[in-house]
Design a protein around this motif. Structure first.
Motif, PDB file in Angstrom:
ATOM      1  N   ILE A  64       0.827  -1.214   0.000  1.00 30.70           N
ATOM      2  CA  ILE A  64       0.000   0.000   0.000  1.00 30.70           C
ATOM      3  C   ILE A  64       0.864   1.267   0.000  1.00 30.70           C
ATOM      4  CG2 ILE A  64      -2.000  -1.097   1.045  1.00 30.70           C
ATOM      5  CD1 ILE A  64      -1.203   0.300   3.676  1.00 30.70           C
ATOM      6  N   SER A  65       2.112   1.119  -0.414  1.00 21.93           N
ATOM      7  CA  SER A  65       2.984   2.288  -0.504  1.00 21.93           C
ATOM      8  C   SER A  65       3.749   2.250  -1.818  1.00 21.93           C
ATOM      9  CB  SER A  65       3.940   2.337   0.685  1.00 21.93           C
ATOM     10  OG  SER A  65       4.753   1.190   0.719  1.00 21.93           O
ATOM     11  N   LEU A  66       4.304   3.399  -2.186  1.00 22.74           N
ATOM     12  CA  LEU A  66       5.038   3.543  -3.438  1.00 22.74           C
ATOM     13  C   LEU A  66       6.457   4.009  -3.153  1.00 22.74           C
ATOM     14  CD1 LEU A  66       2.427   5.694  -5.422  1.00 22.74           C
ATOM     15  CD2 LEU A  66       2.683   3.209  -5.506  1.00 22.74           C
ATOM     16  N   SER A  67       7.400   3.520  -3.929  1.00 22.50           N
ATOM     17  CA  SER A  67       8.742   4.086  -3.849  1.00 22.50           C
ATOM     18  C   SER A  67       8.672   5.492  -4.451  1.00 22.50           C
ATOM     19  CB  SER A  67       9.740   3.231  -4.624  1.00 22.50           C
ATOM     20  OG  SER A  67       9.486   3.331  -6.021  1.00 22.50           O
ATOM     21  N   GLU A  68       9.665   6.310  -4.172  1.00 21.60           N
ATOM     22  CA  GLU A  68       9.666   7.655  -4.749  1.00 21.60           C
ATOM     23  C   GLU A  68       9.680   7.573  -6.280  1.00 21.60           C
ATOM     24  OE1 GLU A  68      11.704  12.007  -4.161  1.00 21.60           O
ATOM     25  OE2 GLU A  68      12.292  10.362  -2.860  1.00 21.60           O
ATOM     26  N   ASP A  69      10.395   6.591  -6.830  1.00 17.12           N
ATOM     27  CA  ASP A  69      10.421   6.406  -8.290  1.00 17.12           C
ATOM     28  C   ASP A  69       9.037   6.056  -8.830  1.00 17.12           C
ATOM     29  OD1 ASP A  69      13.131   6.984  -8.409  1.00 17.12           O
ATOM     30  OD2 ASP A  69      13.746   4.870  -8.477  1.00 17.12           O
ATOM     31  N   GLU A  70       8.316   5.175  -8.130  1.00 21.02           N
ATOM     32  CA  GLU A  70       6.960   4.814  -8.555  1.00 21.02           C
ATOM     33  C   GLU A  70       6.031   6.027  -8.495  1.00 21.02           C
ATOM     34  OE1 GLU A  70       6.194   0.214  -7.302  1.00 21.02           O
ATOM     35  OE2 GLU A  70       6.531   1.637  -5.656  1.00 21.02           O
ATOM     36  N   SER A  86       4.927  17.636  -5.942  1.00 23.74           N
ATOM     37  CA  SER A  86       6.030  17.119  -5.149  1.00 23.74           C
ATOM     38  C   SER A  86       5.530  16.697  -3.777  1.00 23.74           C
ATOM     39  CB  SER A  86       7.112  18.202  -4.997  1.00 23.74           C
ATOM     40  OG  SER A  86       8.010  17.842  -3.988  1.00 23.74           O
ATOM     41  N   ILE A  87       6.049  15.596  -3.289  1.00 24.93           N
ATOM     42  CA  ILE A  87       5.664  15.106  -1.965  1.00 24.93           C
ATOM     43  C   ILE A  87       6.074  16.106  -0.890  1.00 24.93           C
ATOM     44  CG2 ILE A  87       7.761  13.763  -1.609  1.00 24.93           C
ATOM     45  CD1 ILE A  87       4.241  12.727  -0.512  1.00 24.93           C
ATOM     46  N   GLU A  88       6.961  17.016  -1.216  1.00 24.45           N
ATOM     47  CA  GLU A  88       7.431  18.014  -0.254  1.00 24.45           C
ATOM     48  C   GLU A  88       6.465  19.191  -0.112  1.00 24.45           C
ATOM     49  OE1 GLU A  88       9.916  17.094   1.575  1.00 24.45           O
ATOM     50  OE2 GLU A  88      10.176  15.358   0.284  1.00 24.45           O
ATOM     51  N   GLU A  89       5.541  19.349  -1.029  1.00 18.87           N
ATOM     52  CA  GLU A  89       4.590  20.452  -0.965  1.00 18.87           C
ATOM     53  C   GLU A  89       3.628  20.265   0.202  1.00 18.87           C
ATOM     54  OE1 GLU A  89       4.371  23.336  -2.798  1.00 18.87           O
ATOM     55  OE2 GLU A  89       6.334  22.656  -3.484  1.00 18.87           O
ATOM     56  N   LEU A  95      -2.278  14.305   3.483  1.00 15.92           N
ATOM     57  CA  LEU A  95      -2.890  13.015   3.149  1.00 15.92           C
ATOM     58  C   LEU A  95      -1.875  11.953   2.737  1.00 15.92           C
ATOM     59  CD1 LEU A  95      -6.152  13.883   1.196  1.00 15.92           C
ATOM     60  CD2 LEU A  95      -5.897  13.207   3.564  1.00 15.92           C
ATOM     61  N   ILE A  96      -0.699  12.381   2.310  1.00 14.93           N
ATOM     62  CA  ILE A  96       0.345  11.437   1.923  1.00 14.93           C
ATOM     63  C   ILE A  96       1.529  11.720   2.840  1.00 14.93           C
ATOM     64  CG2 ILE A  96       1.789  10.569   0.058  1.00 14.93           C
ATOM     65  CD1 ILE A  96       0.128  12.047  -1.923  1.00 14.93           C
ATOM     66  N   ASN A  97       2.220  10.672   3.241  1.00 16.01           N
ATOM     67  CA  ASN A  97       3.460  10.904   3.975  1.00 16.01           C
ATOM     68  C   ASN A  97       4.510   9.881   3.590  1.00 16.01           C
ATOM     69  OD1 ASN A  97       3.005   8.607   5.692  1.00 16.01           O
ATOM     70  ND2 ASN A  97       1.651   9.867   6.918  1.00 16.01           N
ATOM     71  N   ARG A  98       5.710  10.136   4.054  1.00 12.15           N
ATOM     72  CA  ARG A  98       6.839   9.276   3.723  1.00 12.15           C
ATOM     73  C   ARG A  98       7.151   8.382   4.923  1.00 12.15           C
ATOM     74  NH1 ARG A  98      10.262  10.584  -0.443  1.00 12.15           N
ATOM     75  NH2 ARG A  98       9.630  12.746  -0.326  1.00 12.15           N
ATOM     76  N   LYS A  99       7.246   7.093   4.670  1.00  7.08           N
ATOM     77  CA  LYS A  99       7.598   6.144   5.716  1.00  7.08           C
ATOM     78  C   LYS A  99       9.099   6.238   5.997  1.00  7.08           C
ATOM     79  CE  LYS A  99       6.077   1.991   4.730  1.00  7.08           C
ATOM     80  NZ  LYS A  99       5.484   0.786   4.146  1.00  7.08           N
ATOM     81  N   VAL A 100       9.559   5.596   7.050  1.00 15.71           N
ATOM     82  CA  VAL A 100      10.973   5.613   7.428  1.00 15.71           C
ATOM     83  C   VAL A 100      11.859   5.119   6.288  1.00 15.71           C
ATOM     84  CG1 VAL A 100      12.674   4.638   9.031  1.00 15.71           C
ATOM     85  CG2 VAL A 100      10.434   5.350   9.869  1.00 15.71           C
ATOM     86  N   ASN A 101      11.383   4.123   5.532  1.00 14.96           N
ATOM     87  CA  ASN A 101      12.171   3.569   4.431  1.00 14.96           C
ATOM     88  C   ASN A 101      12.109   4.429   3.165  1.00 14.96           C
ATOM     89  OD1 ASN A 101       9.618   3.038   3.428  1.00 14.96           O
ATOM     90  ND2 ASN A 101       9.854   0.808   3.379  1.00 14.96           N
TER      91      ASN A 101
END
Length: 119
Positions: A64-70, A86-89, A95-101
């Motif tokens: 249920i997650s995507l790599s940054e490339d995906e 951008s995920i940084e915006e 609603l979207i966040n970055r996991k530890v990995n």
């Protein structure tokens, strides 16, 4: 608790469903976040497509997650400007966040489960 004010419209309802609560939270979020370079309609469309994309990945691979490339592939293939999406915006950190990995996911699974109701 951050969403209490957004949910006051439902204060007199006794038959309120969980889906109605999540939809209201998301609708209010879109309303707040669409003040910038991206319209409410464009954000809605983006999240609906993204949730379907993640759902398809979950169906096929159990993820249920995507790599940054995906994520960037999704953005590019759907003709979104990577600088706006951008995920940084700020618009996307709620609603979207970055996991530890480093993988990208919706903050809560319920958000992408609403894909059919976001219409």
């Amino acid at each position: 608790l951050a969403y209490i004010d957004d949910l006051l419209d439902f204060s007199d309802r006794k038959d309120l469903t969980t889906m109605e609560i999540y939809k209201k939270i998301i609708d209010k979020w879109f309303e707040r976040e669409s003040k910038g370079a991206i319209s409410q309609s464009d954000l809605y469309t983006f999240y609906k497509k993204l949730s379907l994309f993640i759902y398809e990945k979950w169906i096929h691979f159990g993820e249920i997650s995507l790599s940054e490339d995906e994520y960037m592939k999704f953005v590019t293939e759907n003709d979104y400007k990577s600088s706006l999406y951008s995920i940084e915006e700020r618009s996307f950190k709620s609603l979207i966040n970055r996991k530890v990995n480093g993988f990208i996911k919706f903050s809560h699974k319920s958000f992408w489960e609403l894909r059919e109701r976001l219409q």
